[in-house]
Write an enzyme that holds these catalytic residues in place. Structure first.
Site, PDB file in Angstrom:
ATOM      1  N   ASP A  71       0.830  -1.209   0.000  1.00 31.81           N
ATOM      2  CA  ASP A  71       0.000   0.000   0.000  1.00 31.81           C
ATOM      3  C   ASP A  71       0.868   1.265   0.000  1.00 31.81           C
ATOM      4  O   ASP A  71       1.967   1.258   0.550  1.00 31.81           O
ATOM      5  CB  ASP A  71      -0.895  -0.025   1.255  1.00 31.81           C
ATOM      6  CG  ASP A  71      -2.040   0.972   1.155  1.00 31.81           C
ATOM      7  OD1 ASP A  71      -2.290   1.506   0.057  1.00 31.81           O
ATOM      8  OD2 ASP A  71      -2.688   1.213   2.197  1.00 31.81           O
ATOM      9  N   GLY A  72       0.339   2.314  -0.598  1.00 37.58           N
ATOM     10  CA  GLY A  72       0.988   3.629  -0.504  1.00 37.58           C
ATOM     11  C   GLY A  72       1.695   4.100  -1.754  1.00 37.58           C
ATOM     12  O   GLY A  72       2.427   5.095  -1.709  1.00 37.58           O
ATOM     13  N   ARG A  94       0.443   7.681  -2.497  1.00 39.63           N
ATOM     14  CA  ARG A  94       0.956   8.691  -1.563  1.00 39.63           C
ATOM     15  C   ARG A  94       2.459   8.909  -1.746  1.00 39.63           C
ATOM     16  O   ARG A  94       2.953  10.024  -1.615  1.00 39.63           O
ATOM     17  CB  ARG A  94       0.635   8.279  -0.114  1.00 39.63           C
ATOM     18  CG  ARG A  94      -0.788   8.651   0.282  1.00 39.63           C
ATOM     19  CD  ARG A  94      -1.238   7.928   1.520  1.00 39.63           C
ATOM     20  NE  ARG A  94      -1.509   6.529   1.220  1.00 39.63           N
ATOM     21  CZ  ARG A  94      -1.659   5.581   2.141  1.00 39.63           C
ATOM     22  NH1 ARG A  94      -1.492   5.874   3.417  1.00 39.63           N
ATOM     23  NH2 ARG A  94      -1.932   4.355   1.784  1.00 39.63           N
ATOM     24  N   TRP A  95       3.164   7.858  -2.080  1.00 38.78           N
ATOM     25  CA  TRP A  95       4.606   7.996  -2.354  1.00 38.78           C
ATOM     26  C   TRP A  95       4.797   8.984  -3.511  1.00 38.78           C
ATOM     27  O   TRP A  95       5.652   9.880  -3.452  1.00 38.78           O
ATOM     28  CB  TRP A  95       5.192   6.633  -2.719  1.00 38.78           C
ATOM     29  CG  TRP A  95       6.664   6.636  -3.008  1.00 38.78           C
ATOM     30  CD1 TRP A  95       7.665   6.396  -2.109  1.00 38.78           C
ATOM     31  CD2 TRP A  95       7.288   6.890  -4.264  1.00 38.78           C
ATOM     32  NE1 TRP A  95       8.886   6.491  -2.737  1.00 38.78           N
ATOM     33  CE2 TRP A  95       8.690   6.806  -4.063  1.00 38.78           C
ATOM     34  CE3 TRP A  95       6.816   7.198  -5.540  1.00 38.78           C
ATOM     35  CZ2 TRP A  95       9.612   7.002  -5.095  1.00 38.78           C
ATOM     36  CZ3 TRP A  95       7.730   7.405  -6.553  1.00 38.78           C
ATOM     37  CH2 TRP A  95       9.103   7.305  -6.330  1.00 38.78           C
ATOM     38  N   ARG A 126       0.455   9.286 -10.040  1.00 34.57           N
ATOM     39  CA  ARG A 126       0.270   8.000  -9.354  1.00 34.57           C
ATOM     40  C   ARG A 126       0.895   6.853 -10.129  1.00 34.57           C
ATOM     41  O   ARG A 126       1.401   5.887  -9.545  1.00 34.57           O
ATOM     42  CB  ARG A 126      -1.234   7.725  -9.150  1.00 34.57           C
ATOM     43  CG  ARG A 126      -1.907   8.674  -8.181  1.00 34.57           C
ATOM     44  CD  ARG A 126      -3.411   8.388  -8.097  1.00 34.57           C
ATOM     45  NE  ARG A 126      -3.681   7.051  -7.607  1.00 34.57           N
ATOM     46  CZ  ARG A 126      -3.661   6.686  -6.318  1.00 34.57           C
ATOM     47  NH1 ARG A 126      -3.393   7.592  -5.391  1.00 34.57           N
ATOM     48  NH2 ARG A 126      -3.910   5.451  -5.956  1.00 34.57           N
ATOM     49  N   HIS A 178       3.122   3.501  -8.919  1.00 38.43           N
ATOM     50  CA  HIS A 178       2.907   2.074  -9.210  1.00 38.43           C
ATOM     51  C   HIS A 178       4.142   1.480  -9.892  1.00 38.43           C
ATOM     52  O   HIS A 178       4.523   0.342  -9.627  1.00 38.43           O
ATOM     53  CB  HIS A 178       1.674   1.895 -10.103  1.00 38.43           C
ATOM     54  CG  HIS A 178       0.386   2.261  -9.416  1.00 38.43           C
ATOM     55  ND1 HIS A 178       0.092   1.873  -8.131  1.00 38.43           N
ATOM     56  CD2 HIS A 178      -0.692   2.987  -9.831  1.00 38.43           C
ATOM     57  CE1 HIS A 178      -1.107   2.336  -7.788  1.00 38.43           C
ATOM     58  NE2 HIS A 178      -1.592   3.020  -8.796  1.00 38.43           N
ATOM     59  N   LEU A 210      11.012 -20.656  -3.981  1.00 32.57           N
ATOM     60  CA  LEU A 210       9.988 -19.738  -3.448  1.00 32.57           C
ATOM     61  C   LEU A 210       8.691 -19.826  -4.255  1.00 32.57           C
ATOM     62  O   LEU A 210       8.722 -19.833  -5.491  1.00 32.57           O
ATOM     63  CB  LEU A 210      10.537 -18.300  -3.519  1.00 32.57           C
ATOM     64  CG  LEU A 210       9.566 -17.172  -3.187  1.00 32.57           C
ATOM     65  CD1 LEU A 210       9.215 -17.180  -1.695  1.00 32.57           C
ATOM     66  CD2 LEU A 210      10.152 -15.811  -3.574  1.00 32.57           C
TER      67      LEU A 210
HETATM   68  C1  FPP Z   1      -1.602   0.394  -3.379  1.00 33.91           C
HETATM   69  O1  FPP Z   1      -1.184   1.693  -3.576  1.00 33.91           O
HETATM   70  C2  FPP Z   1      -1.181  -0.520  -4.401  1.00 33.91           C
HETATM   71  C3  FPP Z   1      -1.992  -1.091  -5.342  1.00 33.91           C
HETATM   72  C4  FPP Z   1      -3.395  -0.742  -5.575  1.00 33.91           C
HETATM   73  C5  FPP Z   1      -1.541  -2.101  -6.226  1.00 33.91           C
HETATM   74  C6  FPP Z   1      -0.210  -2.687  -5.914  1.00 33.91           C
HETATM   75  C7  FPP Z   1       0.486  -2.736  -7.177  1.00 33.91           C
HETATM   76  C8  FPP Z   1       1.807  -2.707  -7.376  1.00 33.91           C
HETATM   77  C9  FPP Z   1       2.837  -2.767  -6.345  1.00 33.91           C
HETATM   78  C10 FPP Z   1       2.287  -2.615  -8.732  1.00 33.91           C
HETATM   79  C11 FPP Z   1       1.605  -3.563  -9.628  1.00 33.91           C
HETATM   80  C12 FPP Z   1       2.190  -4.891  -9.577  1.00 33.91           C
HETATM   81  C13 FPP Z   1       1.662  -5.859 -10.293  1.00 33.91           C
HETATM   82  C14 FPP Z   1       2.372  -7.166 -10.414  1.00 33.91           C
HETATM   83  C15 FPP Z   1       0.378  -5.649 -10.982  1.00 33.91           C
HETATM   84  P1  FPP Z   1      -2.300   2.780  -3.650  1.00 33.91           P
HETATM   85  O2  FPP Z   1      -2.479   3.139  -5.077  1.00 33.91           O
HETATM   86  O3  FPP Z   1      -3.544   2.326  -2.972  1.00 33.91           O
HETATM   87  O4  FPP Z   1      -1.636   3.936  -2.845  1.00 33.91           O
HETATM   88  P2  FPP Z   1      -2.387   5.078  -1.997  1.00 33.91           P
HETATM   89  O5  FPP Z   1      -3.182   4.370  -0.933  1.00 33.91           O
HETATM   90  O6  FPP Z   1      -1.256   5.869  -1.451  1.00 33.91           O
HETATM   91  O7  FPP Z   1      -3.238   5.835  -2.952  1.00 33.91           O
END
Ligand code: FPP
Length: 252
Positions: free
Chosen positions: A26-27, A30-31, A39, A43, A137
């Protein structure tokens, strides 16, 4: 269903690790916002953190790493962001699959596949197929995944068996339902980590999390690295796990 054979943990015995670690990544948004970036960049950097984490998990001797990559609820994001996340998965599998295979990683996928674009379904199947015989793994990609939906699917399978006369009503037990979950042969997660400081499960592995230790780390996902993973495992090792009984079992 018989439980899967897992590689022996912690090859050198120097740093004992849990068998199954699951991560809510998560995050990313925000990062990116904290840096004035879109955004999508969050990702993209999230995928880099994922690569490093898979590598570290393999090196540390973790048996199973489950990653929450796209939730059933993520469809409600703006269409451009959904497209971006789908594109990242496509690229991740196309670019990284050979490397994962070379490193003896086995890829598994949990979640609902029917709503996914056909090419994504094929890529996920290809990843599972290519790596099926690997015994290092296990990376479980939770994609279009929601725990309530997974439990409902398992309940449908149970009901179908009852309707077909293959299962008696009295045979519906927690074990019978658990054995019909998406990856029922894998052990439950010992440790669930969520990044970004949020402290909830958000429909992730609700059934399997019954006795998992939860560790919440403040770092946003793109900043997650081996040191953060080791810190979370150290915290896990300080916990006493009693599984409803009185006798404590050590973390890993
Ligand atoms: C949360 O950050 C993350 C996600 C919704 C998806 C996680 C995805 C990845 C790490 C990259 C994609 C990887 C694959 C293999 C598809 P957020 O967008 O909710 O962040 P925020 O809460 O700060 O808005």
């Amino acid at each position: 269903m018989p439980k899967a054979e897992l590689p022996a943990s912690a090859a050198d015995g120097a740093f004992e690790v849990p068998r199954h670690v699951a991560i809510i990544m998560d995050g990313n948004g925000r990062w990116a916002a904290a840096r004035g970036l879109p955004r999508t960049e969050g990702h993209r950097r999230g995928v880099e953190a994922l690569r490093a984490t898979v590598r570290a998990a393999g090196e540390m001797g973790i048996g199973v790493l489950t990653i929450f990559s796209f939730s059933s609820e993520n469809w409600s994001r703006p269409p451009a962001e959904v497209r971006d996340l789908m594109g990242l998965l496509r690229r991740f599998i196309r670019h990284d699959l050979a490397d994962l295979h070379r490193n003896n990683v086995r890829v598994r996928v949990i979640g609902e596949r029917d709503d996914l674009a056909p090419d994504i379904r094929r890529l996920l199947e290809e990843a599972e197929e290519l790596t099926r015989a690997n015994d290092g793994l296990i990376v479980v990609v939770a994609f279009n995944y929601g725990a309530r939906q997974e439990i409902a699917r398992a309940a449908q399978r149970l009901a179908a068996d009852v309707a077909a006369g293959k299962l008696a009503l009295e045979a519906i037990t927690a074990e019978a339902l658990g054995s019909r979950l998406d990856a029922a042969d894998l052990p439950d997660p010992d440790l669930i980590i969520r990044t970004s400081g949020e402290q909830r499960l958000s429909n992730f592995l609700l059934w399997q999390a019954a006795y998992s230790e939860l560790v919440f780390v403040p770092a946003y996902w793109p900043d997650f690295d081996r040191a953060t993973l080791e810190g979370a495992i150290e915290e896990y090792r300080r916990r006493e796990r009693r599984f409803g009984g009185l006798v404590a079992r050590t973390g890993s």
